[in-house]
Design a protein around this motif. Sequence first.
Motif, PDB file in Angstrom:
ATOM      1  N   ILE A  42       6.946  -7.645   0.270  1.00  0.00           N
ATOM      2  CA  ILE A  42       6.545  -6.349  -0.224  1.00  0.00           C
ATOM      3  C   ILE A  42       7.248  -6.131  -1.491  1.00  0.00           C
ATOM      4  CG2 ILE A  42       6.071  -4.050  -0.170  1.00  0.00           C
ATOM      5  CD1 ILE A  42       3.812  -5.556   1.477  1.00  0.00           C
ATOM      6  N   LEU A  45       6.559  -8.482  -4.170  1.00  0.00           N
ATOM      7  CA  LEU A  45       5.259  -8.232  -4.903  1.00  0.00           C
ATOM      8  C   LEU A  45       5.420  -7.053  -5.640  1.00  0.00           C
ATOM      9  CD1 LEU A  45       3.105  -8.234  -1.634  1.00  0.00           C
ATOM     10  CD2 LEU A  45       3.104 -10.147  -3.731  1.00  0.00           C
ATOM     11  N   PHE A  51       1.433  -4.434  -7.259  1.00  0.00           N
ATOM     12  CA  PHE A  51       1.029  -3.107  -7.000  1.00  0.00           C
ATOM     13  C   PHE A  51       0.294  -2.446  -8.066  1.00  0.00           C
ATOM     14  CE2 PHE A  51       3.559  -3.901  -3.276  1.00  0.00           C
ATOM     15  CZ  PHE A  51       2.784  -3.872  -2.349  1.00  0.00           C
ATOM     16  N   LEU A  76      -2.683 -14.371  -1.673  1.00  0.00           N
ATOM     17  CA  LEU A  76      -1.862 -14.013  -0.751  1.00  0.00           C
ATOM     18  C   LEU A  76      -2.421 -14.670   0.551  1.00  0.00           C
ATOM     19  CD1 LEU A  76      -0.566 -10.442  -1.657  1.00  0.00           C
ATOM     20  CD2 LEU A  76       0.360 -12.649  -2.371  1.00  0.00           C
ATOM     21  N   SER A  86      -1.877  -6.241   4.189  1.00  0.00           N
ATOM     22  CA  SER A  86      -0.614  -5.076   4.217  1.00  0.00           C
ATOM     23  C   SER A  86      -0.541  -4.692   2.556  1.00  0.00           C
ATOM     24  CB  SER A  86       0.806  -5.768   4.392  1.00  0.00           C
ATOM     25  OG  SER A  86       0.865  -6.105   5.715  1.00  0.00           O
ATOM     26  N   TYR A  87      -0.747  -5.649   1.664  1.00  0.00           N
ATOM     27  CA  TYR A  87      -0.799  -5.286   0.513  1.00  0.00           C
ATOM     28  C   TYR A  87      -2.276  -4.694  -0.110  1.00  0.00           C
ATOM     29  CZ  TYR A  87      -2.037  -6.084  -4.644  1.00  0.00           C
ATOM     30  OH  TYR A  87      -2.421  -6.240  -6.019  1.00  0.00           O
ATOM     31  N   GLY A 116       5.453   0.221  -6.362  1.00  0.00           N
ATOM     32  CA  GLY A 116       5.454  -0.448  -5.203  1.00  0.00           C
ATOM     33  C   GLY A 116       6.750   0.360  -4.393  1.00  0.00           C
ATOM     34  N   LEU A 119       4.382   2.802  -0.280  1.00  0.00           N
ATOM     35  CA  LEU A 119       3.017   2.083   0.274  1.00  0.00           C
ATOM     36  C   LEU A 119       2.106   3.153   0.803  1.00  0.00           C
ATOM     37  CD1 LEU A 119       4.334  -0.898   2.227  1.00  0.00           C
ATOM     38  CD2 LEU A 119       3.878  -0.893  -0.138  1.00  0.00           C
ATOM     39  N   ASN A 158      -0.597  -0.621   8.244  1.00  0.00           N
ATOM     40  CA  ASN A 158       0.365  -0.079   7.265  1.00  0.00           C
ATOM     41  C   ASN A 158       0.783   1.071   7.912  1.00  0.00           C
ATOM     42  OD1 ASN A 158       0.281  -2.199   5.751  1.00  0.00           O
ATOM     43  ND2 ASN A 158      -0.029  -0.910   3.751  1.00  0.00           N
ATOM     44  N   SER A 206       1.508  -7.900  10.195  1.00  0.00           N
ATOM     45  CA  SER A 206       0.914  -6.520   9.322  1.00  0.00           C
ATOM     46  C   SER A 206       1.036  -5.309  10.664  1.00  0.00           C
ATOM     47  CB  SER A 206      -0.619  -6.566   9.090  1.00  0.00           C
ATOM     48  OG  SER A 206      -1.253  -6.713  10.074  1.00  0.00           O
TER      49      SER A 206
END
Lengths: 385, 395, 261
Positions: A42, A45, A51, A76, A86-87, A116, A119, A158, A206
């Motif tokens: 994460i 990313l 993000f 991904l 999760s993204y 980012g 979240l 999440n 996740s």
Amino acid sequence: MEYFLSEQQKTIRSLARKIAEERILPVRAELDEKEEFPWAIIRDLAASDMFRVFIPEEYDGLGGGCLDLCLVVEELSRVCSSVAISYAAVDLGIIPLLEYGTEEQKRKYLPDVAAGKRLAAFAITEPMAGSDASAIRTTAERVKGGYLLNGTKQFITNGGEAELYTVIALTDKTRGARGASALLVEKDTPGFSFGKKERKLGIRASSTRELIFQNCFVPEENIIGREGMGFIVTMRLFDKSRPGIGAQAVGLAQGALEAATDYARERVQFGHPIFSLQAVQHMLADMVIQVEAARALVYATARTVDSGAKDVSGESAMAKVFASDMAMKVTTDAVQILGGAGYMRDYPVEKMMRDAKITQIYEGTNQILRNVIAIELRKRKGRRD
Amino acid sequence: MGIRVDLDKCTGCGDCVQSCPFGVIEIVEGKAHISEHCTLCGTCLDVCSYGAISIETAHEAAATDDNHQGIWVFAETRNGNLKSVDYELLARGRELANTLKAELSAVCFGYQISDVEQLIAHGADKVYLIDDPALANHQEDLYLSQFTRLIKEHKPEIVIAGATALGRSFIPRVAAILKTGLTADCTDLEVDTEKRLLLQTRPTFGGNIMATIVCQAKRPQMATVRPRVFKKKAPDNERMGQIIKVDFNKEGVTSRTRLLNFVENLTERVKIEDADIIISGGRGLGKAENFHLMEELAAVMGAAVGSSRAAVDEGWIPYSHQVGQTGKTVCPRLYIACGISGAVQHLAGMQTSDTIVAINNDPNAPIFEVATYGIVGDLFEVVPLLIEKLRDNLL
Amino acid sequence: MDIIVCLKQVPGTTQVKIDPQTNTLVRQGIKNITNPFDTYALEAAIRLKEQYGGKVTAISMGPPQADEMLREAISLGADEAILLSDRAFAGADTLATSYTLARAITKIEKYDLIICGRQTIDGDTGQVGPELAEMLSLPFVAYVSKIEEINNGQMRVQRMIEEGYEVIEAPLPAVISVVKEINVPRLPSLRGITRAKSAVIPAWGAKELDADQDRVGLAGSATRVIKIFFPQRGKRAEILQGSPQSQVASLVTKLRENGLI
């Protein structure tokens, strides 16, 4: 296949692929095994501006739309669907804010999400309200300066890891579906806690948890839109997010297709690679046809969403249903092509098959979505524009 | 670009295309075209029957300064002890000196160095020794000034040093000051007696190609050699030689870098460079956990654990275990390669081992080309059997 | 804190294959990459900039296509990049390369630290860093595995040697070469890629560097390659036959006969 992506979209896709191959691939089996939230990835990313993709430029984003998001999710998911969801769930969590939020709310939250640093997550499902979303029982009672939240949300992607939650709760129990509202709740708000982490069949890295609200005070400036708009917000949200689930499914199937093709070329039986067997060739041919058809539908739907079209419920539902049913079939066939090896955790296809199942279930089961599609069909009498 | 094709002479025959080890020549419109990737190695010059290819160079001349004489070996010390590489370099240096009918000298810096006479026993005719407290910490700035001064004063024609952390760091600086050529990590040294050239052979392109390099005009000719590339010889304690004590020249010499602390690495049980037996694992192990098989076998045999670059790149084992061109060069009595295909880059680091055993499921793996004994089979079957068998033998 | 990073574009040699028919390198499908060791140098520079402020300039000597590598450096966080490219630079050995880099760095004028990778993966010499330091008359520390602190014009670094590591202090400006252990390089960012696309990367030739023609490229090289050949392989292994049990048994016998166990 030529999908006429912009330069920016090609850049996004190739960087997402690079992250997936260099950072996610080496750890995906371990993440799955340990059921551990992929924080390191994460952060990668975030550092790569992923993000920012779906956030408008005025809030430090790159101003991309649904298709841009789909490209990232697909890449991904091709390597690890847990990371992809999760993204994508962050996007899910902030679409209500993007669509109905005030300028002040957007300024307060979006730059951090773009960077980012925070979240996001979206919460509607409850123990007694799955497909029947109108059966939710969580209440938001009007008090001085805000609302008191009480109730439990279930299976929240999440959950526990996100800092920002869009929660659908009843502000007026007497009005049923029209009494629901969307509220932004920050993690660490007193009265807001998390249940245990769910243990799942797939997308195991996740996080899926319960959100528990006990007299949790939410200030009135955190309501998204107006009181009573909760379900409108939700429907609009899913219309925009379902192509993302389609992209997750396409990515998964693409990964499985590649693994199966590689294996078929290398695995020798009866003196030849099994790729030379027509039985295998036809399975692989069917797989690639389905993957490409689903991709075309998902991209076209995402573009329709990005065009600003008003009613995309039917289209979004179709993309999600078709792609997820396809992913389930393609990943199952990939396991079949790998045979005994495919059933083992040493190869990635069994994970892909496990991961694929959820795409037929969440963000509207494929059965509920077929209802949506049928309603649209009846409205339009089967005609197309 | 220094390479030219004379288009009038070129017939487009394509011989050069075939000869180019880098594959950078193609025939375009009937003439040879050499791309930007050309390394100017000159292979194509030799095969061209029409003399159409030429490399422009400024100096084809012989040594500009030919009053340089003798071969020097830089003998590295640590904490007053000579290093094994010193003897290895002396062994080869002696052979080269004999061929050239030249004198072999060792240059040795440090503080309270013991066994200096061993340098003579291993082949040196002379030892230039600077034994001074200032050199106790092996500070490179001081090494640099002393070594450069000695070279300028005595003018050796060849200088060889170990490609150790110290050597690879300060020897290039010596070469830069002297504006002379230096060839790193040589795996072979020969001499051309007529031109008195040091023929320095080293792997390049990750060990896929070997290049022989010379330093034509500048002197001294300098080279570094990886430890364990040459074999040391038995000492001859009767050998006569001269130890010349040189004063540390303090004039204008201070080290700009300062050593504050030294932390010894205790994590490796047996260092692979020093091990007599090495058990090495590669990509065939499949995952990090399977390295325990290597460790078990190593424990039974009293061996060190090595690995291929692939296994290190996968993160299965730390870099300090890597054998090969970009890792360590080893020369144990016995090297057992398990699940290592034998990329040239790996072979470069271990092919001088006395005995090599290869265990691999691919009968065509290049490792079998260099191995003494090969077992074609599943290492997960073979290695446990081997461990069991060796254990039984020990009991 | 102004930092210069020296980069080289190299063929990804882990993928290099030899065509057995023609005995040449198969160049098709080999991508040019940033020398992996240099990526650690760049990352170290960017982290120092993030910590202490300043500017990172990436420089590279190479053919025009090295421009793409320098753009990647900008996408990762370098502020500026300069390509040193001239036909006269071709065929350079480490001596001529470090001279050329030293000329460029002298022209840049303002710098506190120069960072190189420990070596390239094509040449594998590791000589350019130390030779460059000497040509600039700067202190040099090789094999840096950690930059502990930079303060008052001094740096304190850890440097790997065979026996462990040393903690070394040196005044700035200085040259260091870094090892893999120093960091994990970041990935590019989308905003960085956008910045890199529009970045202006000047190309300096021998003239811009005011370089002595006899010290660059092949003319300035003290060493010359006189022969290229493919590594000789020894004779093929004796393959032990039979079941795994008998293979192992005969191996143990042979090792014992040779006094190896």
